[in-house]
Design an enzyme around this catalytic site. Structure first.
Site, PDB file in Angstrom:
ATOM      1  N   LYS A 163       0.865  -1.184   0.000  1.00 45.43           N
ATOM      2  CA  LYS A 163       0.000   0.000   0.000  1.00 45.43           C
ATOM      3  C   LYS A 163       0.896   1.227   0.000  1.00 45.43           C
ATOM      4  O   LYS A 163       2.001   1.180   0.535  1.00 45.43           O
ATOM      5  CB  LYS A 163      -0.880   0.025   1.261  1.00 45.43           C
ATOM      6  CG  LYS A 163      -2.124   0.854   1.107  1.00 45.43           C
ATOM      7  CD  LYS A 163      -3.217   0.033   0.454  1.00 45.43           C
ATOM      8  CE  LYS A 163      -4.440   0.846   0.130  1.00 45.43           C
ATOM      9  NZ  LYS A 163      -5.567  -0.045  -0.242  1.00 45.43           N
ATOM     10  N   ASP A 220      -7.153   4.115  -4.444  1.00 39.52           N
ATOM     11  CA  ASP A 220      -7.775   3.946  -3.122  1.00 39.52           C
ATOM     12  C   ASP A 220      -8.404   5.316  -2.824  1.00 39.52           C
ATOM     13  O   ASP A 220      -8.682   6.079  -3.772  1.00 39.52           O
ATOM     14  CB  ASP A 220      -6.727   3.542  -2.070  1.00 39.52           C
ATOM     15  CG  ASP A 220      -7.364   3.031  -0.786  1.00 39.52           C
ATOM     16  OD1 ASP A 220      -7.830   1.881  -0.762  1.00 39.52           O
ATOM     17  OD2 ASP A 220      -7.453   3.798   0.209  1.00 39.52           O
TER      18      ASP A 220
HETATM   19  P1  NDP Z   1     -13.033   7.504  -2.761  1.00 39.99           P
HETATM   20  O1  NDP Z   1     -11.987   8.535  -2.520  1.00 39.99           O
HETATM   21  O2  NDP Z   1     -13.555   7.300  -4.131  1.00 39.99           O
HETATM   22  O3  NDP Z   1     -14.286   7.764  -1.807  1.00 39.99           O
HETATM   23  C1  NDP Z   1     -14.139   7.835  -0.430  1.00 39.99           C
HETATM   24  C2  NDP Z   1     -15.469   8.213   0.194  1.00 39.99           C
HETATM   25  O4  NDP Z   1     -15.368   8.060   1.607  1.00 39.99           O
HETATM   26  C3  NDP Z   1     -15.843   9.669  -0.057  1.00 39.99           C
HETATM   27  O5  NDP Z   1     -17.227   9.797  -0.033  1.00 39.99           O
HETATM   28  C4  NDP Z   1     -15.192  10.357   1.148  1.00 39.99           C
HETATM   29  O6  NDP Z   1     -15.791  11.589   1.490  1.00 39.99           O
HETATM   30  C5  NDP Z   1     -15.437   9.339   2.253  1.00 39.99           C
HETATM   31  N1  NDP Z   1     -14.370   9.430   3.236  1.00 39.99           N
HETATM   32  C6  NDP Z   1     -13.038   9.326   3.033  1.00 39.99           C
HETATM   33  N2  NDP Z   1     -12.365   9.509   4.169  1.00 39.99           N
HETATM   34  C7  NDP Z   1     -13.278   9.755   5.112  1.00 39.99           C
HETATM   35  C8  NDP Z   1     -13.191  10.021   6.491  1.00 39.99           C
HETATM   36  N3  NDP Z   1     -12.012  10.089   7.126  1.00 39.99           N
HETATM   37  N4  NDP Z   1     -14.359  10.205   7.168  1.00 39.99           N
HETATM   38  C9  NDP Z   1     -15.559  10.160   6.528  1.00 39.99           C
HETATM   39  N5  NDP Z   1     -15.686   9.905   5.206  1.00 39.99           N
HETATM   40  C10 NDP Z   1     -14.567   9.701   4.519  1.00 39.99           C
HETATM   41  O7  NDP Z   1     -12.409   6.145  -2.178  1.00 39.99           O
HETATM   42  P2  NDP Z   1     -12.865   4.634  -2.462  1.00 39.99           P
HETATM   43  O8  NDP Z   1     -14.323   4.563  -2.691  1.00 39.99           O
HETATM   44  O9  NDP Z   1     -11.921   4.081  -3.459  1.00 39.99           O
HETATM   45  O10 NDP Z   1     -12.490   3.944  -1.059  1.00 39.99           O
HETATM   46  C11 NDP Z   1     -13.432   3.810   0.001  1.00 39.99           C
HETATM   47  C12 NDP Z   1     -12.988   2.702   0.928  1.00 39.99           C
HETATM   48  O11 NDP Z   1     -12.923   1.467   0.202  1.00 39.99           O
HETATM   49  C13 NDP Z   1     -11.596   2.858   1.548  1.00 39.99           C
HETATM   50  O12 NDP Z   1     -11.591   2.282   2.836  1.00 39.99           O
HETATM   51  C14 NDP Z   1     -10.701   2.019   0.625  1.00 39.99           C
HETATM   52  O13 NDP Z   1      -9.536   1.592   1.275  1.00 39.99           O
HETATM   53  C15 NDP Z   1     -11.640   0.866   0.334  1.00 39.99           C
HETATM   54  N6  NDP Z   1     -11.367   0.075  -0.863  1.00 39.99           N
HETATM   55  C16 NDP Z   1     -11.242   0.662  -2.091  1.00 39.99           C
HETATM   56  C17 NDP Z   1     -11.032  -0.118  -3.207  1.00 39.99           C
HETATM   57  C18 NDP Z   1     -10.979   0.464  -4.579  1.00 39.99           C
HETATM   58  O14 NDP Z   1     -10.887  -0.319  -5.532  1.00 39.99           O
HETATM   59  N7  NDP Z   1     -11.059   1.755  -4.767  1.00 39.99           N
HETATM   60  C19 NDP Z   1     -10.850  -1.565  -3.099  1.00 39.99           C
HETATM   61  C20 NDP Z   1     -11.068  -2.091  -1.773  1.00 39.99           C
HETATM   62  C21 NDP Z   1     -11.294  -1.276  -0.711  1.00 39.99           C
HETATM   63  P3  NDP Z   1     -15.068  12.972   1.076  1.00 39.99           P
HETATM   64  O15 NDP Z   1     -15.320  13.099  -0.393  1.00 39.99           O
HETATM   65  O16 NDP Z   1     -15.755  13.980   1.905  1.00 39.99           O
HETATM   66  O17 NDP Z   1     -13.612  12.821   1.413  1.00 39.99           O
HETATM   67  O1  2IT Z   2      -7.870  -1.852  -0.807  1.00 39.77           O
HETATM   68  C1  2IT Z   2      -7.836  -2.318  -1.966  1.00 39.77           C
HETATM   69  O2  2IT Z   2      -7.956  -3.523  -2.179  1.00 39.77           O
HETATM   70  C2  2IT Z   2      -7.625  -1.384  -3.070  1.00 39.77           C
HETATM   71  N1  2IT Z   2      -7.569  -0.180  -2.838  1.00 39.77           N
HETATM   72  C3  2IT Z   2      -7.435  -1.899  -4.470  1.00 39.77           C
HETATM   73  C4  2IT Z   2      -6.029  -2.365  -4.669  1.00 39.77           C
HETATM   74  C5  2IT Z   2      -5.685  -2.736  -6.099  1.00 39.77           C
HETATM   75  O3  2IT Z   2      -4.489  -3.014  -6.299  1.00 39.77           O
HETATM   76  O4  2IT Z   2      -6.546  -2.779  -6.970  1.00 39.77           O
END
Ligand code: NDP
Ligand code: 2IT
Length: 445
Positions: free
Chosen positions: A124, A164
């Protein structure tokens, strides 16, 4: 191995890393028995070698904003473990990023990637830079400066980053472009790329869709169906929006979404038109979820997470770590929630997890439920090495079968004497065993 003793020692050595310790503690306490059934593991001190990352890069990222002011952020890459494949995992850009958070994410990623059935190790990276409020040009300059430092440490068979929090298609595009220029190569060194330059169809959708596929498998174990179920989602980013999209396609009701400023409540469920509005609001205008409440006149809870405010059958936390605490968990259960499937990484505190397990509701930890994203990243790597691209249907079918396979592994290792499926234990033991066997076979490194 005595889990308590190992954790105490890690706390002593890394005293300022609470999220990292939290993630390690959850895994070690569930794998302790299985670990101790294999005395050779302890002779090789496998547990410490699995908890402490292989290596960590930390660097300063200097960049110039549109007004000519110079900013200095920190950049990191944690290469946790590559026993079963090249290091693989996302990059997070958020003001809260620090080593504790990236170490917990890289640790979790190692077990998650092991569950996917594909050959990927865990990593990461990220920065305390926040794209919020920055212009496209500022984001581009930051991404370029970040990769100028990192490019030597990554590569298609070494370490493959992706998105992420705060890193989506735009940021991956800029980072890939700079990598390609510095390394003088066009390879699959990032996943989540644009479709025109090696990205896989369904990668943007994969985490959200995969989480819903996993949820369907869990519901099936209790003879339940998704249709008509009320689902509370947190977040409104990549994971949250594609989770909502799949749920709508399947006839479920999405009653909440949120961002870091507050949450909305739509008791009858948001419509496809409203979801399209959220997509545009978040990805094009980069606005706030409050604007949705203003546009459609629904309830908005300023500064609040959804859990206390909504009546729901299912919760799918998809924002960030530790966003459901013990009180939230008790409120969800009291309001009739029967399933929690985690889109985010470690969104539930240890206290919340205890509540879910005590109530014996369906509870899927992130490393199982959100593994669809990195799985399709693995499929993107496979397509890039073959210099081919597969159809959306083909990738979606592979995603469904991977999620079903992960579910099977959880059932195999997590079913308790009374028949309750403890997905926490199932995911941890299944993920651990594969990495452990690979580490044993490769000697002390
Ligand atoms: P994005 O940046 O696209 O979206 C994040 C969302 O969560 C936004 O709505 C954001 O609000 C909110 N958010 C972020 N930080 C906080 C916080 N500290 N408190 C409250 N709300 C928060 O990220 P993703 O959708 O990609 O990721 C979301 C989660 O999923 C994370 O935990 C990530 O690690 C996990 N994840 C992502 C994957 C991926 O493929 N993208 C894969 C697996 C897991 P705001 O806009 O106000 O910041
Ligand atoms: O937390 C996760 O699994 C991710 N943010 C996606 C990682 C990836 O390599 O696609």
């Amino acid at each position: 191995m005595n889990a308590v003793a190992v954790i105490d020692e890690l706390k002593r050595r890394f005293p300022n890393e609470p999220e990292y310790i939290q993630a390690v503690e959850e895994v070690l306490t569930t794998i302790e028995d299985v670990y101790n059934e294999n005395p050779e593991f302890d002779r090789y001190n496998l547990i410490e070698r699995l908890c402490i990352p292989d290596r960590i890069f930390a660097f300063r990222v200097s960049w110039v904003d549109d007004k000519g002011k110079v900013h200095n952020n920190m950049g990191y890459r944690v290469q946790h473990n590559n026993a079963i494949g090249p290091y693989k995992g996302g990059i997070r850009f958020h003001s809260s990023v620090n080593l504790s958070i990236l170490k917990f994410l890289a640790f979790e990623q190692t077990f998650k990637n092991s569950l996917t059935t594909l050959a990927m190790g865990g990593a990461k990276g990220g920065s305390d830079f926040s794209p919020r409020g920055k212009s496209d040009m500022e984001v581009m300059r930051f991404c370029q400066a970040f990769i100028q430092e990192l490019w030597r440490q990554i590569g298609p068979d070494t370490d493959v980053p992706a998105g992420d929090i705060g890193v989506g298609g735009r940021e991956v595009g800029y980072m890939f472009g700079e990598y390609k220029k510095m390394a003088r190569e066009f390879t699959g060194t990032f996943t989540g790329k644009g479709i025109e330059f090696g990205g896989s169809l369904i990668r943007p959708e994969a985490t959200g869709y995969g989480n819903v596929y996993f949820l369907l498998e869990m519901l099936k174990t209790r003879g339940l169906d998704i249709e008509g179920k009320r689902v509370a989602i947190s977040g409104s980013g990549n994971v949250a929006t594609y989770t909502a999209q799949k749920l709508l396609q399947l006839g479920a009701k999405v009653v909440s979404m949120s961002d870091s400023d507050g949450s909305i409540y739509v008791p009858d469920g948001i419509t496809q038109e409203q979801l399209d509005y959220i997509f545009k609001l978040k990805n094009i205008y980069r606005g706030r979820i409050r604007e949705f409440a203003e546009e459609y006149g629904c309830q908005y809870f300023e500064g609040e997470r959804p859990w206390h405010h909504v009546a729901c059958d299912i919760a799918m936390p998809s924002a960030t770590q530790n966003e459901i605490d013990g009180d939230d968990a008790r409120a969800l259960i009291a309001n009739g929630c029967i399933a929690v499937s985690e889109g985010a990484n470690m969104p539930s505190t240890p206290d919340a997890i205890r509540e879910f397990l005590k109530a014996q509701i369906l509870y899927a930890p992130g490393k199982a439920a959100n593994a669809g994203g990195v799985s399709v990243s693995g499929l993107e790597m496979a397509q890039n090495s073959q210099k081919l691209s597969w159809s959306a249907e083909e990738v979606d079918n592979k995603l469904k079968s991977i999620m079903s396979e992960i579910h099977k592994q959880c059932v195999k290792y997590g079913t308790e004497k009374d028949g309750y499926i403890n997905y926490v234990r199932g995911a941890n033991v299944a993920g651990f065993m594969k990495v452990a066997r690979a580490m044993m076979a490769q000697g002390i490194l």
